[in-house]
Enzyme design. Structure first.
Site, mmCIF file in Angstrom:
data_model
loop_
_atom_site.group_PDB
_atom_site.id
_atom_site.type_symbol
_atom_site.label_atom_id
_atom_site.label_comp_id
_atom_site.label_asym_id
_atom_site.label_seq_id
_atom_site.Cartn_x
_atom_site.Cartn_y
_atom_site.Cartn_z
ATOM 1 N N ILE A 106 0.835 -1.199 0.000
ATOM 2 C CA ILE A 106 0.000 0.000 0.000
ATOM 3 C C ILE A 106 0.867 1.245 0.000
ATOM 4 O O ILE A 106 0.370 2.356 0.115
ATOM 5 C CB ILE A 106 -0.906 -0.012 1.255
ATOM 6 N N HIS A 124 -4.437 -4.348 -2.243
ATOM 7 C CA HIS A 124 -4.851 -3.874 -0.919
ATOM 8 C C HIS A 124 -4.968 -2.356 -0.858
ATOM 9 O O HIS A 124 -4.934 -1.777 0.222
ATOM 10 C CB HIS A 124 -3.879 -4.388 0.143
ATOM 11 N N CYS A 135 -20.105 6.860 -0.743
ATOM 12 C CA CYS A 135 -20.317 7.259 -2.139
ATOM 13 C C CYS A 135 -19.098 6.989 -3.022
ATOM 14 O O CYS A 135 -19.126 7.281 -4.217
ATOM 15 C CB CYS A 135 -20.742 8.721 -2.235
ATOM 16 N N SER A 199 6.789 -11.986 -0.498
ATOM 17 C CA SER A 199 5.472 -12.248 0.087
ATOM 18 C C SER A 199 5.496 -13.580 0.823
ATOM 19 O O SER A 199 6.046 -14.559 0.327
ATOM 20 C CB SER A 199 4.387 -12.287 -0.992
HETATM 21 P P1 NAD Z 1 4.112 -10.497 4.998
HETATM 22 O O1 NAD Z 1 4.503 -9.528 6.052
HETATM 23 O O2 NAD Z 1 3.108 -11.522 5.281
HETATM 24 O O3 NAD Z 1 5.381 -11.252 4.456
HETATM 25 C C1 NAD Z 1 6.488 -10.604 3.996
HETATM 26 C C2 NAD Z 1 7.450 -11.679 3.492
HETATM 27 O O4 NAD Z 1 8.594 -11.009 2.984
HETATM 28 C C3 NAD Z 1 7.930 -12.646 4.568
HETATM 29 O O5 NAD Z 1 7.804 -13.965 4.095
HETATM 30 C C4 NAD Z 1 9.402 -12.264 4.784
HETATM 31 O O6 NAD Z 1 10.213 -13.384 5.012
HETATM 32 C C5 NAD Z 1 9.749 -11.643 3.460
HETATM 33 N N1 NAD Z 1 10.777 -10.615 3.542
HETATM 34 C C6 NAD Z 1 10.950 -9.675 4.510
HETATM 35 N N2 NAD Z 1 11.994 -8.886 4.191
HETATM 36 C C7 NAD Z 1 12.479 -9.354 3.009
HETATM 37 C C8 NAD Z 1 13.556 -8.953 2.180
HETATM 38 N N3 NAD Z 1 14.364 -7.934 2.482
HETATM 39 N N4 NAD Z 1 13.758 -9.649 1.036
HETATM 40 C C9 NAD Z 1 12.966 -10.705 0.702
HETATM 41 N N5 NAD Z 1 11.940 -11.126 1.460
HETATM 42 C C10 NAD Z 1 11.696 -10.456 2.607
HETATM 43 O O7 NAD Z 1 3.696 -9.617 3.769
HETATM 44 P P2 NAD Z 1 2.582 -9.889 2.762
HETATM 45 O O8 NAD Z 1 2.560 -11.317 2.354
HETATM 46 O O9 NAD Z 1 2.764 -8.881 1.738
HETATM 47 O O10 NAD Z 1 1.198 -9.640 3.580
HETATM 48 C C11 NAD Z 1 1.018 -8.702 4.621
HETATM 49 C C12 NAD Z 1 -0.009 -7.618 4.298
HETATM 50 O O11 NAD Z 1 0.256 -6.452 5.062
HETATM 51 C C13 NAD Z 1 0.079 -7.148 2.893
HETATM 52 O O12 NAD Z 1 -0.992 -7.694 2.234
HETATM 53 C C14 NAD Z 1 0.018 -5.622 2.887
HETATM 54 O O13 NAD Z 1 -1.240 -5.174 2.512
HETATM 55 C C15 NAD Z 1 0.236 -5.238 4.289
HETATM 56 N N6 NAD Z 1 1.534 -4.527 4.466
HETATM 57 C C16 NAD Z 1 1.995 -3.673 3.504
HETATM 58 C C17 NAD Z 1 3.219 -3.037 3.666
HETATM 59 C C18 NAD Z 1 3.724 -2.107 2.588
HETATM 60 O O14 NAD Z 1 2.933 -1.570 1.842
HETATM 61 N N7 NAD Z 1 5.040 -1.925 2.482
HETATM 62 C C19 NAD Z 1 3.987 -3.294 4.797
HETATM 63 C C20 NAD Z 1 3.465 -4.188 5.763
HETATM 64 C C21 NAD Z 1 2.220 -4.812 5.586
HETATM 65 ZN ZN ZN Z 2 -19.533 10.410 0.263
#
Ligand code: NAD
Ligand code: ZN
Length: 256
Positions: A106, A124, A135, A199
């Site tokens: 995000i 997301h 709206c 992810s």
């Molecule tokens: P997650 O937190 O579930 O997983 C992140 C994954 O990335 C983990 O498996 C971890 O091992 C790996 N990781 C961490 N640092 C890394 C690196 N430097 N290199 C490679 N891999 C690395 O994240 P997700 O699966 O995206 O789901 C969490 C939800 O939280 C997301 O859907 C998102 O909407 C939200 N979120 C977004 C942000 C952002 O926008 N930056 C940050 C945190 C959470």
């Molecule tokens: Zn409105």
């Protein structure tokens, strides 16, 4: 050997015509934005049960809490700079192979790095916009937060319909935008290479995308620091940090 796997992945990238890149919070941790599971992030200071869509809808006090959480997490995202992995995705697009960039993030860092906004599918949503839950009108985030500050408001409401305003991210309990999800699945079914970066592949239904791509015959490559439930279906698994690993992949690709 990781080097050999990177060489093979680079060759697949070279041969591919329609690449889908799928990113999660792990692509942005090297830009200083903690992922969900790391301790100490803004997220860990709040009880997730209080931040659901249903609670936001239910009572002013939860809306206030959500906005407080949202404004606490925002500056890190606003000030973050894209890293080598975001730039690698831009390079894939410049090579003419990128069909779509599907992200769970995000933070807007793909666009900041130079990815074309029309290629980015934000499953997301984004912290950079605010929507009216009744709206669907949409504003720049800064426009709303400036108004909140000027008028000393904790929770903003829509000036057109009176509905509650919320940042344009998908909260727990809120459904994913159907059109964006449809497009993501469409691209997964029509790509020849599906590259996942950072992810944990545990959030559904987005985590089903790689399996969908595989069923349609695509090769699957995963760059991630830790195990995921889908490691077994990956053709190439590159365990490591997103920045250096993606940079190594693109350096190898550039030599072909
Ligand atoms: P997650 O937190 O579930 O997983 C992140 C994954 O990335 C983990 O498996 C971890 O091992 C790996 N990781 C961490 N640092 C890394 C690196 N430097 N290199 C490679 N891999 C690395 O994240 P997700 O699966 O995206 O789901 C969490 C939800 O939280 C997301 O859907 C998102 O909407 C939200 N979120 C977004 C942000 C952002 O926008 N930056 C940050 C945190 C959470
Ligand atoms: Zn409105």
């Amino acid at each position: 050997m990781k080097d050999e796997r990177i060489r093979v992945a680079a060759r697949w990238l070279h041969e591919a015509e329609r690449v889908v890149v799928f990113t999660g919070a792990g692509i942005s941790t090297e830009s200083g934005i903690p992922d969900f599971r790391s301790p100490g992030g803004v997220w860990s200071r709040y009880n997730q049960d209080d931040l659901t869509y249903q609670r936001f809808r239910s009572h002013e006090r939860y809306r206030k809490l959500y906005w407080e959480y949202d404004r606490a997490r925002f500056p890190a995202m606003r000030d973050a700079q894209p890293n080598a992995a975001h730039h690698a995705v831009v390079e894939i697009e410049r090579s003419g192979r990128l069909a779509a960039l599907v992200t769970q993030n995000i933070d807007g860092l793909h666009q900041k790095a130079g990815s074309s906004p029309d290629k980015v599918l934000e499953l997301h949503g984004t912290v950079h916009a605010v929507t009216c839950l009744d709206c669907d009108r949409r504003w720049n985030r800064e426009e709303i937060t400036a108004r909140m500050e000027a008028e000393g408001i904790d929770v903003p409401y829509c000036e057109h319909c009176g509905g509650p305003l919320k940042c344009a991210t998908i909260a727990f309990g809120q459904s994913l935008p159907a059109d964006v999800l449809d497009q993501a699945f469409h691209h997964a079914r029509h790509c020849d290479l599906f590259l996942t970066v950072g992810s944990s592949l545990v959030v559904q239904p987005a985590a089903l995308l790689p399996a969908e791509a595989r069923r349609a015959g695509a090769k699957l490559v995963l760059i991630n620091l830790s195990d995921t439930p889908y490691d077994a279906i990956m053709d190439i698994l590159l365990i490591g940090k997103a920045g250096p690993t993606a940079a190594a992949l693109l350096a190898e690709f550039a030599r072909l």
